[in-house]
Every structure is written in structure tokens, then in C-alpha cells.
Motif scaffolding. Structure first.
Motif, PDB file in Angstrom:
ATOM      1  N   ASP A 146       0.871  -1.179   0.000  1.00 44.43           N
ATOM      2  CA  ASP A 146       0.000   0.000   0.000  1.00 44.43           C
ATOM      3  C   ASP A 146       0.899   1.218   0.000  1.00 44.43           C
ATOM      4  OD1 ASP A 146      -1.750   2.073   0.443  1.00 44.43           O
ATOM      5  OD2 ASP A 146      -2.919   1.005   1.958  1.00 44.43           O
ATOM      6  N   SER A 147       1.088   1.823  -1.174  1.00 49.73           N
ATOM      7  CA  SER A 147       2.029   2.935  -1.332  1.00 49.73           C
ATOM      8  C   SER A 147       1.541   4.214  -0.658  1.00 49.73           C
ATOM      9  CB  SER A 147       2.301   3.184  -2.818  1.00 49.73           C
ATOM     10  OG  SER A 147       1.101   3.402  -3.509  1.00 49.73           O
ATOM     11  N   GLU A 148       0.272   4.254  -0.266  1.00 50.42           N
ATOM     12  CA  GLU A 148      -0.241   5.436   0.418  1.00 50.42           C
ATOM     13  C   GLU A 148      -0.250   5.255   1.934  1.00 50.42           C
ATOM     14  OE1 GLU A 148      -3.834   6.933  -1.244  1.00 50.42           O
ATOM     15  OE2 GLU A 148      -2.965   7.056  -3.238  1.00 50.42           O
ATOM     16  N   ASP A 149       0.268   4.118   2.400  1.00 50.76           N
ATOM     17  CA  ASP A 149       0.334   3.856   3.832  1.00 50.76           C
ATOM     18  C   ASP A 149       1.752   3.410   4.198  1.00 50.76           C
ATOM     19  OD1 ASP A 149      -0.351   3.432   6.484  1.00 50.76           O
ATOM     20  OD2 ASP A 149      -1.332   1.502   6.119  1.00 50.76           O
ATOM     21  N   GLY A 150       2.732   4.221   3.806  1.00 51.48           N
ATOM     22  CA  GLY A 150       4.121   3.945   4.160  1.00 51.48           C
ATOM     23  C   GLY A 150       4.664   2.655   3.584  1.00 51.48           C
ATOM     24  N   ASN A 151       4.181   2.256   2.418  1.00 53.89           N
ATOM     25  CA  ASN A 151       4.593   1.009   1.756  1.00 53.89           C
ATOM     26  C   ASN A 151       4.387  -0.210   2.648  1.00 53.89           C
ATOM     27  OD1 ASN A 151       5.211   2.139  -0.717  1.00 53.89           O
ATOM     28  ND2 ASN A 151       7.281   2.657  -0.079  1.00 53.89           N
ATOM     29  N   ARG A 152       3.270  -0.212   3.365  1.00 56.78           N
ATOM     30  CA  ARG A 152       2.881  -1.345   4.198  1.00 56.78           C
ATOM     31  C   ARG A 152       2.658  -2.557   3.301  1.00 56.78           C
ATOM     32  NH1 ARG A 152      -2.221  -3.213   5.317  1.00 56.78           N
ATOM     33  NH2 ARG A 152      -3.102  -1.377   4.350  1.00 56.78           N
ATOM     34  N   ILE A 153       3.234  -3.688   3.667  1.00 59.93           N
ATOM     35  CA  ILE A 153       3.081  -4.912   2.881  1.00 59.93           C
ATOM     36  C   ILE A 153       1.671  -5.447   3.082  1.00 59.93           C
ATOM     37  CG2 ILE A 153       3.814  -7.305   2.585  1.00 59.93           C
ATOM     38  CD1 ILE A 153       6.632  -6.380   3.388  1.00 59.93           C
ATOM     39  N   ILE A 154       0.986  -5.659   1.962  1.00 55.23           N
ATOM     40  CA  ILE A 154      -0.371  -6.196   2.005  1.00 55.23           C
ATOM     41  C   ILE A 154      -0.326  -7.707   1.877  1.00 55.23           C
ATOM     42  CG2 ILE A 154      -2.581  -6.262   0.796  1.00 55.23           C
ATOM     43  CD1 ILE A 154      -1.971  -3.327  -0.009  1.00 55.23           C
ATOM     44  N   THR A 155       0.426  -8.182   0.894  1.00 58.20           N
ATOM     45  CA  THR A 155       0.553  -9.625   0.727  1.00 58.20           C
ATOM     46  C   THR A 155       1.809  -9.947  -0.066  1.00 58.20           C
ATOM     47  OG1 THR A 155      -0.642 -11.659   0.157  1.00 58.20           O
ATOM     48  CG2 THR A 155      -0.797  -9.853  -1.404  1.00 58.20           C
ATOM     49  N   PHE A 156       2.236 -11.181   0.068  1.00 59.65           N
ATOM     50  CA  PHE A 156       3.411 -11.691  -0.622  1.00 59.65           C
ATOM     51  C   PHE A 156       2.993 -13.022  -1.222  1.00 59.65           C
ATOM     52  CE2 PHE A 156       7.690 -13.742  -0.471  1.00 59.65           C
ATOM     53  CZ  PHE A 156       8.363 -12.811  -1.245  1.00 59.65           C
ATOM     54  N   LEU A 157       2.890 -13.097  -2.557  1.00 66.87           N
ATOM     55  CA  LEU A 157       2.344 -14.274  -3.234  1.00 66.87           C
ATOM     56  C   LEU A 157       3.461 -15.036  -3.936  1.00 66.87           C
ATOM     57  CD1 LEU A 157      -0.669 -12.481  -4.938  1.00 66.87           C
ATOM     58  CD2 LEU A 157      -0.750 -13.881  -2.888  1.00 66.87           C
ATOM     59  N   PRO A 158       3.586 -16.339  -3.702  1.00 68.55           N
ATOM     60  CA  PRO A 158       4.643 -17.118  -4.349  1.00 68.55           C
ATOM     61  C   PRO A 158       4.238 -17.703  -5.686  1.00 68.55           C
ATOM     62  CG  PRO A 158       3.536 -18.455  -2.721  1.00 68.55           C
ATOM     63  CD  PRO A 158       2.888 -17.079  -2.676  1.00 68.55           C
ATOM     64  N   GLY A 159       5.274 -17.921  -6.493  1.00 69.35           N
ATOM     65  CA  GLY A 159       5.337 -18.879  -7.552  1.00 69.35           C
ATOM     66  C   GLY A 159       4.400 -18.938  -8.718  1.00 69.35           C
ATOM     67  N   ARG A 160       3.670 -17.948  -9.088  1.00 73.52           N
ATOM     68  CA  ARG A 160       2.871 -18.059 -10.301  1.00 73.52           C
ATOM     69  C   ARG A 160       3.633 -17.403 -11.434  1.00 73.52           C
ATOM     70  NH1 ARG A 160      -2.283 -16.180  -7.324  1.00 73.52           N
ATOM     71  NH2 ARG A 160      -2.031 -14.387  -8.640  1.00 73.52           N
TER      72      ARG A 160
END
Length: 187
Positions: free
Chosen positions: A22-36
């Protein structure tokens, strides 16, 4: 919201990962998705009319549900109630999205008619992100988003629009907004 792709070695295996922040919230990580191989974002929308309101009218209350890979926003189940005048809200969404997608504005804040339920649409480099007050919902290409909203509006028209009285002005307004959006979407 921004999406990043990175090839990494994790546990001895090389794979591609997607990081959504979320670039408007201090680059807070929303999710990290593997392998597609490719991130295929999907947004779905559903519009419905609430039952048990008596004779159908253009002011009938209804609901919106917007779902994506990161979450869901729904107008049901809130206190205070977030149901909206659905036959006025769907054409408003179609008209706002049509103008926004064709224009240069980066963000669209949509709020339905007679409700506090809203969705935020943001143009990113390669896609559109959708969020609600509760957080991110997902991403899609502008084309996919337009197709999703058009399909949901057509489905509501098939399921419920015919129940409106012939002289109710919400019916031609709804059909005109859907027709204008369809013309925009096809070109």
C-alpha cells in the motif's frame, strides 16, 4: 497500491514472487504471493436488490459486493446499514467509472446513493487497484474491471430491472448508463 515481481531463491528453490504494498500507507506490505508465472488479478462484483420492500421502485435498497485476491467489501452486515438505492447507485458507478477510465485522474472515490458504502479505484502503471475503507480488495486491468462491472450491471438488469413500474424513471436511466458504458467498453 503497487505490485512488484522478484525472482528469489527460498529454501533452495528459485521462484517468482509477487509483493503487493500500500504505497499510500508507508509502503505497508499487504501480501506476498509465491510462484505463479503471471499474476492474474481478478475483481468480481455483484449487485442485488433486497427482498421484502413492497412494490418495486427506483428507490429500492440493494447491495454491492466487490471481491478480489486481497479482500472483500460488501454493503451488507454493517451498523449503521450501508444498503443503497441500488437502481441509482449502479448507473452512478457506471457513469463515474466510464469518465474516470477515459480521463487522466488517478483516483476515483465512489460512494453509492444514500449510503456510506464506497469503493476507491486507483490507476497504477499496469492495472487498477480497488479498495474500501476496510482495506485493499484487489487489482485488475482497466479492461477486466470494465468487463466485471458491466457484467454485474447486466445481471442485475436481467434479474430485477423488469420489476420496476414502466413509468419509473430509474429504469431508462439505468439502461442509458449501461448502454453508454457498453459503448465505451467496446471501443
Amino acid at each position: 497500491m503497487q505490485t512488484f515481481e522478484k525472482r528469489m531463491i527460498a529454501n533452495g528453490h528459485q521462484a517468482r514472487y509477487w509483493l503487493i504494498v500500500d504505497s499510500e500507507d508507508g509502503n505497508r506490505i499487504i501480501t506476498f504471493l509465491p510462484g505463479r508465472k503471471e499474476l492474474h488479478p481478478v475483481i468480481t462484483m455483484k449487485f442485488s436488490v433486497r427482498p421484502g420492500q413492497g412494490e418495486a421502485s427506483g428507490f429500492d435498497l440493494g447491495d454491492m459486493v466487490c471481491s478480489g485476491e486481497l479482500g472483500e467489501a460488501r454493503s451488507t452486515g454493517h451498523t449503521p446499514d450501508q444498503g443503497m438505492m441500488i437502481y441509482l447507485s449502479v448507473p452512478l458507478l457506471l457513469d463515474c467509472l466510464r469518465e474516470w477510465l477515459r480521463g487522466q485522474t488517478k483516483t476515483l472515490e465512489f460512494i453509492g446513493a444514500d449510503t456510506s458504502f464506497g469503493l476507491t479505484f486507483r490507476k497504477e502503471k499496469r492495472h487498477v487497484s480497488v479498495a474500501s475503507a476496510a482495506g485493499p480488495i484487489g487489482t485488475a486491468s482497466a479492461q477486466e474491471l470494465a468487463e466485471t462491472v458491466l457484467r454485474a450491471s447486466e445481471q442485475l438488469a436481467v434479474e430485477a430491472l423488469a420489476s420496476l413500474p414502466a413509468d419509473d424513471s430509474a429504469r431508462p436511466d439505468y439502461l442509458a448508463a449501461m448502454s453508454a458504458f457498453r459503448s465505451f467498453h467496446e471501443h
